[in-house]
Design an enzyme around this catalytic site. Sequence first.
Site, short mmCIF file in Angstrom:
data_model
loop_
_atom_site.label_atom_id
_atom_site.label_comp_id
_atom_site.label_asym_id
_atom_site.label_seq_id
_atom_site.Cartn_x
_atom_site.Cartn_y
_atom_site.Cartn_z
N HIS A 221 0.83 -1.20 0.00
CA HIS A 221 0.00 0.00 0.00
C HIS A 221 0.87 1.26 0.00
O HIS A 221 0.65 2.18 -0.80
CB HIS A 221 -0.90 -0.02 1.24
CG HIS A 221 -1.75 1.20 1.43
ND1 HIS A 221 -3.09 1.24 1.09
CD2 HIS A 221 -1.46 2.42 1.96
CE1 HIS A 221 -3.58 2.43 1.39
NE2 HIS A 221 -2.60 3.18 1.93
N GLU A 222 1.87 1.31 0.88
CA GLU A 222 2.70 2.52 1.00
C GLU A 222 3.60 2.74 -0.22
O GLU A 222 3.81 3.87 -0.63
CB GLU A 222 3.53 2.47 2.28
CG GLU A 222 2.72 2.40 3.57
CD GLU A 222 1.74 3.57 3.73
OE1 GLU A 222 1.92 4.62 3.09
OE2 GLU A 222 0.78 3.41 4.51
#
Length: 585
Positions: A221-222
């Site tokens: 996600h990051e």
Amino acid sequence: MAEKKQEKDEPQETPPVRRTCGAMQVHERLLRTAPGYREARDASENQALRAAMFPMAGRTGCTRIPVVVHVVYKTAAQNISDAQIKSQIDVLNADFRKKNADVSTVPAAFAPLAADSRIQFELAKTDPSGNPTTGITRTATTVSAFSDDDAVKASGTGGADPWPADKYLNIWVCQLGGGLLGYAQFPGGPAATDGVVILHSAFGTTGTAAAPFNLGRTTTHEIGHWLNLRHIWGDDGTGCAGSDFVADTPNQGGGNVGVPVFPHVSCGNGPNGDMFMNYMDYVDDIAMVMFSAGQVTRMQAALDGLRSSIGTSIPCDAKPLPKEVAKEFPKDPVKEFPKDPPKEFPKDPPKEFPKDPPKEFHKDPPKEFHKDPPKEFHKDPPKEFHKDPPKDFPKDPPKEFHKDPPKDFHKDPPKDFHKDPPKDFHKDPPKDFHKDPPKDFHKDPPKDFPKDPPKDFHKDPPKDFPKDLVKDWPQDPGVGPKSIVGDLPPKSIADPPKSFMEPPVDFPGGVSPVQPVGGGGMPFVLATGAGAAAGRQPATTLAGAYQQLLDHYARLYAAGQLDAAGMAAWQELAVTYRRLLSSGS
């Protein structure tokens, strides 16, 4: 013992059970404090927009990005193992290449949109100084928990300094406070803080990784943010007006959490509802399994834009060796390979090889080779070769060659060639050529040409000319419009005949197609390209040369032998000649 007691007494934060990400908070802070960040973000968004609207050829194949993992720890548990780090790299390579097994859980409505990002990751093999490295650094700290203020990214504030952000993806793994799972910096931010930060218990799939964030998807996600992806709902709270700037991800009313059931409808996006299984939503690790094709385009645009200096292009189909082959293959070919093979190689092959093959090779083949072939070769072929071929060769061919071909060659062709063609060639063409053309050429053109062309030239052309040029068109048929050549002085050099001064076709737009007119332009000088004003040739000599050329074009026109290109050249000469007259007055 004191150290162990301190670790035991250190308060342990409970692993978060609800996803939180600090990327947008960091983004808002940098907009306020980092010079040039807003402009860089605009450039990045423009790059992404162009890529989405007009797909362009960017990086081919896949991009392999070197990663350095900075482990910043206060307790032994926070100093995660190499195995936990490698498990995270494996997750990244599966997720970004659409090779994760759980991608099969994507609902049929969204399955066609799931895409391979063509991005791979590996722990760096060389550090910034060029020395071999494991791609992992370890830094002890006195800080109990970090936040999204970037303190973990500098040794001066208890963290670890980054490696060059244009060459490495920096990932800091540490203890984060306030339930924060991680945060990232969008492309365009300061190099000193570029990278992602992950809570150690949300990193990888083993060791301290804790459910429901124990599948490595927090880092996926990051890194999505690091490659310019926004949250899928557009970060407008629970409203429906936000956008992640990706066309194929339905807008939704805020982030989803936990493990939603398909379909989950919001913001009127039925029947399929939210794409909550997307890596850029807020669901648990087990529920997020895909990037969309539009998101891939956006990430690739970042790699072609602000992140263009990082990573190496590689073939996407490059595959590692199978496990069974990798086990048998020596790790160090130089040290391990020579041990076993040499022992087996000299034992069997050498013993069997010299026994049988040599005996059969020397006995039979040599005897048969020297006995029979030489005898047959020297007896018959030489006799037949020298007897017959030489006799037959000089006798017959020369006779037939000199007898027949010459007779036929000299008899018939010359008679037919000289008899008929010359008669027809000299009889008809010359008569027609000299009789008719000369009469029409010398009789009619001179009479009709000076009469009609000038009238048509000065009457009709002004109609096609611009209005402002028509007003200036003079009544004197020997002078062009003022806007083109100006008022010519009467008989400044010579009074050229109208038959070659006025071509019967309008000048396109009232100007010469090649030479610029008016405004002090220098007339073209034959064979030199210089101007008459330069004094290289007398004006009277040039005028005579132009008169001859113009007269030649007039004759060709009268004979009907002037095509469109010739007409244009005639018109050009006429304009240039007038300018020559004007400059020589």
